[in-house]
Scaffold this active site. Structure first.
Site, PDB file in Angstrom:
ATOM      1  N   HIS A   1       0.848  -1.199   0.000  1.00 37.12           N
ATOM      2  CA  HIS A   1       0.000   0.000   0.000  1.00 37.12           C
ATOM      3  C   HIS A   1       0.877   1.240   0.000  1.00 37.12           C
ATOM      4  CE1 HIS A   1       0.221   1.055   4.387  1.00 37.12           C
ATOM      5  NE2 HIS A   1       0.227  -0.242   4.616  1.00 37.12           N
TER       6      HIS A   1
ATOM      7  N   ASP B   1      -0.334   4.454   1.093  1.00 38.39           N
ATOM      8  CA  ASP B   1      -0.766   5.513   2.021  1.00 38.39           C
ATOM      9  C   ASP B   1      -0.166   5.273   3.403  1.00 38.39           C
ATOM     10  OD1 ASP B   1      -2.423   3.174   2.179  1.00 38.39           O
ATOM     11  OD2 ASP B   1      -3.930   4.295   3.304  1.00 38.39           O
TER      12      ASP B   1
ATOM     13  N   ASP C   1       5.860   1.314   7.876  1.00 35.57           N
ATOM     14  CA  ASP C   1       4.471   1.019   7.438  1.00 35.57           C
ATOM     15  C   ASP C   1       4.059   1.977   6.335  1.00 35.57           C
ATOM     16  OD1 ASP C   1       1.943   0.055   7.220  1.00 35.57           O
ATOM     17  OD2 ASP C   1       1.228   0.814   9.137  1.00 35.57           O
TER      18      ASP C   1
ATOM     19  N   GLU D   1      -5.164   1.761   2.105  1.00 36.17           N
ATOM     20  CA  GLU D   1      -5.162   0.568   2.973  1.00 36.17           C
ATOM     21  C   GLU D   1      -5.515   0.943   4.405  1.00 36.17           C
ATOM     22  OE1 GLU D   1      -3.497  -2.366   5.872  1.00 36.17           O
ATOM     23  OE2 GLU D   1      -2.932  -0.282   5.628  1.00 36.17           O
ATOM     24  N   GLU D   2      -4.964   2.097   4.835  1.00 35.53           N
ATOM     25  CA  GLU D   2      -5.115   2.477   6.246  1.00 35.53           C
ATOM     26  C   GLU D   2      -6.551   2.872   6.598  1.00 35.53           C
ATOM     27  OE1 GLU D   2      -2.932   1.880   8.350  1.00 35.53           O
ATOM     28  OE2 GLU D   2      -0.934   2.031   7.463  1.00 35.53           O
TER      29      GLU D   2
ATOM     30  N   GLU E   1       4.062  -5.585   4.885  1.00 38.64           N
ATOM     31  CA  GLU E   1       3.739  -4.946   6.166  1.00 38.64           C
ATOM     32  C   GLU E   1       4.940  -5.241   7.059  1.00 38.64           C
ATOM     33  OE1 GLU E   1       1.434  -2.910   6.958  1.00 38.64           O
ATOM     34  OE2 GLU E   1      -0.159  -3.293   5.504  1.00 38.64           O
TER      35      GLU E   1
ATOM     36  N   HIS F   1       2.600   3.641  13.142  1.00 39.86           N
ATOM     37  CA  HIS F   1       1.480   4.481  13.596  1.00 39.86           C
ATOM     38  C   HIS F   1       1.893   5.321  14.814  1.00 39.86           C
ATOM     39  CE1 HIS F   1      -1.839   1.843  11.527  1.00 39.86           C
ATOM     40  NE2 HIS F   1      -0.715   1.885  10.833  1.00 39.86           N
TER      41      HIS F   1
END
Ligand SMILES: [Zn+2]
Length: 374
Positions: free
Chosen positions: A74, A76, A104, A136-137, A161, A347
């Protein structure tokens, strides 16, 4: 340009928080792949706020829907806070590379771009593709589009990931429902005139606890804990201390083991609601499923799991966080999650990827492509 650290520095410098368009980051990836002679297919859409989003499929040779192996990533990131001024600057700190998206999952993205630049298409006997997704997020919205469009059918998929370079062959699903319990408002001096939604919700929650206990009997040993779990993470109800509460709402979350129908939990809760309603005509409740994502698992002895385990030297494992892997399953692929860095730093403003893992990952990807597509 194939230096993976330089690629990551450039990728981190291009902000791609989910609310923004991911076109700039896709354009950068495309420029790197174009230099290596890859061909592309863009799948654009507008997100609910009208922002342009892109999924990109790239091939080292001719475009083809059926591919042996897809490297999926992904593009984003989650938002970064205003008090992290260096979020989009890659900072090297004692072997770690820090920045928003470092693990990430721009670290893995840098690795697949670096590996792609060094792959000789003439040596590939079976087709390979890179699949870059948006959103994705925020619920895997990008990859869902590719499923709906039947855009690509990989046999095997490595989903990027941060897993500290451990091949992850199984993941629990992620599901959420809102439960709204209704009562009847009354002065609390006269409780008989009303129906307490909070008392009703409490009765239902006791039943949900029993359901959670019963789920422990349906075991899947690849997970820890080895069963579906339930959490009621938020509850709100009532108006004031002296009013019989007319409503109570709570969020019911469950993480189903792979192979279990994600609707098992809401079905059991509906049964409990039906029993409570039968026993008490004043019991009123509605359950609204907000999200169902099933789990995934690949066989321990699958070709993909073995290739990643032998190239990385790490034994296969499982994860409890959500990924795009179940959507790759829907495309018909056997999916394994893999990448440098750890979700423990993702995150957060502490996000980093160890440089040594980044460099290793490029070599692992090249070995796995050689192994599976030769
Ligand atoms: Zn991610």
């Amino acid at each position: 340009m194939t230096d993976v650290v330089e690629l990551l520095r450039q990728l981190v410098s291009i902000s791609s928080v989910s609310r923004e368009s991911n076109r700039p980051v896709i354009a950068f990836a495309q420029s790197v792949l174009a230099q290596a002679g890859w061909s592309f297919e863009e799948h654009c859409y507008l997100d609910p706020s009208g922002t342009e989003k892109l999924n990109l499929i790239a091939w080292p040779g001719a475009k083809t829907k059926q591919v042996e192996l897809a490297l999926v990533c992904h593009t984003d990131t989650v938002p970064y806070s205003a008090d992290w001024p260096e979020a989009t600057t890659l900072v090297a700190d004692e072997g770690d590379l820090k920045g928003c998206g470092a693990c990430d999952v721009k670290g893995f993205l840098a690795c697949i771009l670096a590996a792609a630049s060094e792959i000789d298409p003439a040596r590939l006997g079976k087709p390979l593709a890179i699949v870059l997704t948006a959103d994705e997020e925020i619920g895997c919205a990008g990859v869902r589009r590719l499923v709906d469009l039947d855009a690509i059918r990989p046999k095997l998929a490595v989903v990027g990931e941060p897993t500290s370079l451990r091949p992850i062959r199984a993941g629990k699903g992620y599901c959420l429902a809102e439960v709204a319990v209704v009562g009847r408002e009354a002065h609390s001096a006269f409780p008989d005139k009303g129906v307490s939604a909070i008392h009703s919700a409490a009765k239902l929650i006791v039943e949900i606890e029993k359901i959670a206990e019963s789920l422990k009997n349906l075991r899947a040993e690849e997970f820890s804990p080895p069963h579906t779990t339930i959490n009621i993470g938020e509850i709100r109800g009532g108006l004031a201390k002296n009013i019989v509460p007319p409503y109570c709402k709570f969020l019911l979350e469950w993480r189903p083991i792979a192979g279990q129908d994600p609707s098992l939990v809401p079905d059991l809760v509906q049964e409990a609601i039906a029993k409570l309603s039968e026993a008490d005509a004043d019991f009123g409740c509605e359950l609204k499923v907000l999200r169902t994502q099933e789990g995934f698992s690949a066989a321990e002895d699958s070709r993909l799991v073995r290739a990643l385990a032998s190239a990385s030297g790490n034994a296969p494992g499982s994860v409890a966080f959500g990924t795009e892997a179940p959507w790759l399953r829907k495309m018909g692929a056997e999916a394994v999650v893999f990448g440098p860095g750890s979700m423990l730093s993702a995150h957060s403003p502490r996000e980093f990827v160890p440089q040594a893992e980044l460099l290793r990952c490029v070599e692992i990807l090249k070995a796995v492509v050689d192994d599976l597509c030769a």
